[in-house]
Design an enzyme around this catalytic site. Structure first.
Site: not given
Ligand SMILES: *Cc1c(COP(=O)(O)O)cnc(C)c1O
Length: 415
Positions: A240, A274, A276-277, A313, A317, A343, A371
């Site tokens: 997150g 965890e 990601g981004r 995105r 969003y 379109c 994403y």
């Molecule tokens: C999407 C997600 C993440 C990663 O979130 P980021 O904002 O990309 O870091 C981690 N854990 C779970 C369960 C997710 O669904």
């Protein structure tokens, strides 16, 4: 922009390669990633958490290209997956099953079976019926499933409502107030082994305080479990952490880690995160070409060959991505809405951007590594973009551009 994307002689480069050269060789639209930027972000995480036992599980849904997963696997990463498809990608990319955590509210029996067969690290279970199903599937295979419960701490992540996941009204996790009872149920199930606790409150957080608030709630629950004889091996505090797209000021990886480590002081459990981004977002751009400049009655449009199917995105969003010319010009600056050929009026990449550009110029849509490709579609029967990875001066095509015949190869006419 970070050090891996820079201008040299008015030409935008990724590492040592001019983006214009990539566009000429592979066409547009195309995603371009910097291996050095990926490695740097991962190593910042590893460095920041090195004082305690930890596992960095890259959230595959942010960018699931095999080459990206392989870069992280080589660095020792684990993976956070949300589907059986992602599980197979991780294995195909050389990721270790024993470093995979499996999140998601809707795991099917087939997905559970696959994950049990290969022996993943942990199932992050999100409901009571999922516990029962997992126990039954594990029993039918003569296996024991390692589990965490994903606890919903009811903490406001203060992010876009579509990517806020830790509030009571969200579909994610088990209610905080029911977690203790569910843990006791799980501990009594014959084919489950309770190993951890998990939470993930949302994405693109730009402040540490919701992470800390969530961690504190998780830890209070860990203590309650311990008092009931349920001892955990790991704490998974989710992903997150946000990135800078525009003027956001998210905490640095080091500050985020410091805050989490502070909250965990005196705890001996292994830490799982965890991200990601934050590992991929600023390591990739979407390269596109201006097809037309069009002067409307009220606005000027730069109509580009990338669209909402390539980068969803902005449409989904109302997200902001910086847009930079691949070649800087001295010509007058005008204001454009940068839009795609699809379109839909929602098909925009950026609004009201001041740029000195001409028809045929290429643009780089910045911060598109997370994403972007992973949310792309074939809407309007548009083949998905190519993906390129740059490593120093080397260029690798890590996904070929789709062709139209692939798009309808599985479709059939009536008899
Ligand atoms: C999407 C997600 C993440 C990663 O979130 P980021 O904002 O990309 O870091 C981690 N854990 C779970 C369960 C997710 O669904």
């Amino acid at each position: 922009m970070n050090e891996y994307f820079h201008y040299s002689h008015n030409q935008l480069h990724v590492e040592q390669v001019a983006l214009d050269d990539i566009a000429q060789q592979f066409g547009t639209p195309c995603y371009v990633y910097s291996r050095a930027a990926l490695t740097d972000a991962y190593q910042q995480f590893a460095q920041a958490f090195k004082s305690r036992e930890h596992l960095i599980c890259f959230a595959v849904k942010a960018n699931s290209n095999l080459a990206i997963l392989n870069v992280f696997a080589r660095l020792g990463a684990g993976f956070d997956i949300v589907s059986g498809g992602e599980l197979q990608r991780v294995l195909a990319a050389g990721g270790a099953a024993q470093k995979i955590v499996f999140s998601g509210v809707g795991k099917s029996e087939a997905e559970m079976r696959l994950a049990l067969e290969v022996g993943i690290l942990c199932f992050n279970v999100e409901s009571e019926p999922e516990l029962a199903r997992l126990n039954a599937v594990a029993k039918s295979m003569g296996k024991i499933a390692p589990i965490s419960l994903r606890v919903n701490p009811n903490v406001d992540a203060k992010t876009h409502p579509y990517i806020s996941t830790g509030l009571k009204q969200n579909k994610f996790g088990v209610a905080y107030t029911e977690a203790l009872a569910l843990y006791q149920e799980a501990a009594a199930m014959s084919h489950l082994r309770v190993t951890g606790m998990d939470c993930h409150i949302g994405s693109q957080l730009t402040d540490s305080s919701p992470f800390i608030a969530a961690a504190e709630k998780v830890l209070a629950l860990v203590d309650q479990l311990a008092a009931h004889g349920i001892v955990l091996e790991h704490l998974d505090l989710g992903g997150g952490l946000g990135i800078r797209y525009d003027a956001e000021t998210p905490p640095s990886i080091a500050h985020y880690a410091e805050a989490l480590l502070g909250a965990l002081q005196g705890r001996t459990q292994k830490l799982i995160v965890e991200p990601g981004r934050v590992l991929v977002g600023n390591a990739g751009v979407l390269l596109t070409r201006i097809e037309y400049l069009k002067n409307g009655e009220e606005k000027n449009f730069a109509i580009v060959d990338a669209a909402m199917n390539d980068l969803m995105r902005p449409a989904l969003y109302d997200a902001y991505h910086a847009i930079l010319p691949v070649q800087k010009r001295d010509t007058p600056v005008h204001t454009f809405d940068v839009v795609g050929p699809i379109c839909e009026t929602g098909d925009f990449i950026g609004r009201a951007r001041a740029m000195a550009v001409e028809q045929g110029d290429r643009l780089a849509v910045m911060s598109a590594g997370a994403y972007g490709m992973s949310m792309s579609s074939n809407y309007n029967t548009r083949p998905r973009a190519a993906e390129i990875m740059v490593d120093g001066s080397a260029i690798f095509e890590v996904r070929a551009r789709e062709n139209v015949s692939q798009l309808f190869a599985a479709e059939k006419l009536l008899a």
